[in-house]
Design an enzyme around this catalytic site. Structure first.
Site, short mmCIF file in Angstrom:
data_model
loop_
_atom_site.label_atom_id
_atom_site.label_comp_id
_atom_site.label_asym_id
_atom_site.label_seq_id
_atom_site.Cartn_x
_atom_site.Cartn_y
_atom_site.Cartn_z
N ARG A 164 0.84 -1.20 0.00
CA ARG A 164 0.00 0.00 0.00
C ARG A 164 0.87 1.25 0.00
O ARG A 164 1.76 1.39 0.84
CB ARG A 164 -0.92 0.03 1.23
CG ARG A 164 -2.00 -1.01 1.23
CD ARG A 164 -3.04 -0.75 2.29
NE ARG A 164 -2.48 -0.58 3.63
CZ ARG A 164 -3.19 -0.27 4.70
NH1 ARG A 164 -4.50 -0.08 4.59
NH2 ARG A 164 -2.63 -0.16 5.88
N THR A 222 -1.51 7.32 -0.34
CA THR A 222 -2.79 7.15 -1.03
C THR A 222 -3.51 5.86 -0.63
O THR A 222 -4.71 5.72 -0.88
CB THR A 222 -2.56 7.11 -2.55
OG1 THR A 222 -1.80 5.94 -2.88
CG2 THR A 222 -1.82 8.35 -3.02
N ASP A 231 -0.17 -4.57 13.09
CA ASP A 231 0.27 -4.93 11.74
C ASP A 231 0.59 -6.42 11.71
O ASP A 231 1.54 -6.88 12.36
CB ASP A 231 1.51 -4.11 11.35
CG ASP A 231 1.92 -4.34 9.91
OD1 ASP A 231 2.32 -5.48 9.57
OD2 ASP A 231 1.84 -3.39 9.11
N ASP A 238 4.23 -7.37 10.56
CA ASP A 238 5.25 -7.06 11.55
C ASP A 238 5.21 -8.03 12.72
O ASP A 238 6.24 -8.48 13.22
CB ASP A 238 5.06 -5.63 12.07
CG ASP A 238 5.56 -4.58 11.08
OD1 ASP A 238 6.40 -4.92 10.23
OD2 ASP A 238 5.09 -3.43 11.15
#
Length: 211
Positions: A106, A110, A202, A205
């Site tokens: 990503r 944006t 996340d 992660d």
């Protein structure tokens, strides 16, 4: 909930998800829990697989016994990098499945997905596809991944995740109303950075210990 979405609320899965959510859960434990949930997810999403009878002999006698229909050929496509955690678990239960990978990230400003890698079996047009990614957040990555897979003309596509946000589900179903979604939970909302709240952080992660 939209009838395109199946929430798998088995007590064992829900319990393991709670353990994954905890901030104090270690990388090793997070990885183990994701693998365990993935095994249980594979059990649920394959309920509609067709069976055929095969003549066999047990130690005590002959019988016609059910086996998976040989024409049911499967590809599990992992959205990198966090999808690897689900892929590993599902392959434990379905070791003969072929594997594909799609690399998408990503754009941090944006949130639009950018593809950097795509590799699937050549005969994917003769196979059913399970696309796996732990999180369906904005839905942008999932929409792009399914769009890319559709260009290969698979027999069918299912999207499998651990957590989804209402915004992501709305976005995904608008673009791909023909693709069923399987998830363990639908959380409250997305924050301004596109993270699922309350979520579990996340997934990549926490899976790989990179933060």
């Amino acid at each position: 909930m939209h009838n395109q979405v199946t929430i798998i609320n088995h007590p064992l899965i829900q319990h393991k998800l709670t353990l994954m959510r905890k901030a104090e859960t270690s990388t090793a434990k997070f990885r183990s829990l994701l693998k365990e949930i993935s095994l249980l997810l594979a059990y649920e999403v394959t309920r509609d697989f067709p069976l055929k009878d095969e003549f066999i002999k047990t130690p005590l006698g002959p019988m016609n016994a059910p086996v998976l229909a040989p024409e049911k050929k499967l590809v599990i496509v992992s959205i990198q990098r966090a999808g690897q955690g689900i892929l590993d678990g599902m392959l434990e239960l379905m070791p003969t499945a072929r594997v594909g990978h799609i690399g998408l990230y990503r754009d941090p400003k944006t949130l639009v997905p950018i593809e950097y890698y795509f590799k699937v079996p050549q005969d994917v047009d003769k196979r059913d596809v399970l696309i796996v990614d732990p999180m369906l957040a904005t839905g942008n990555t999932a929409v792009a991944a399914v769009e890319r897979l559709k260009s290969t003309n698979p027999l069918s596509i299912k999207f499998i995740c651990i957590l989804a946000a209402p915004e992501g589900l709305e976005h995904f179903t608008a673009f791909h109303p023909d693709v069923p979604i399987y998830t363990v939970a639908v959380d409250e909302y997305l924050d301004e950075h596109g993270y699922i709240i309350p979520g579990l952080g996340d997934a990549g992660d926490r899976l790989f210990g990179t933060k």
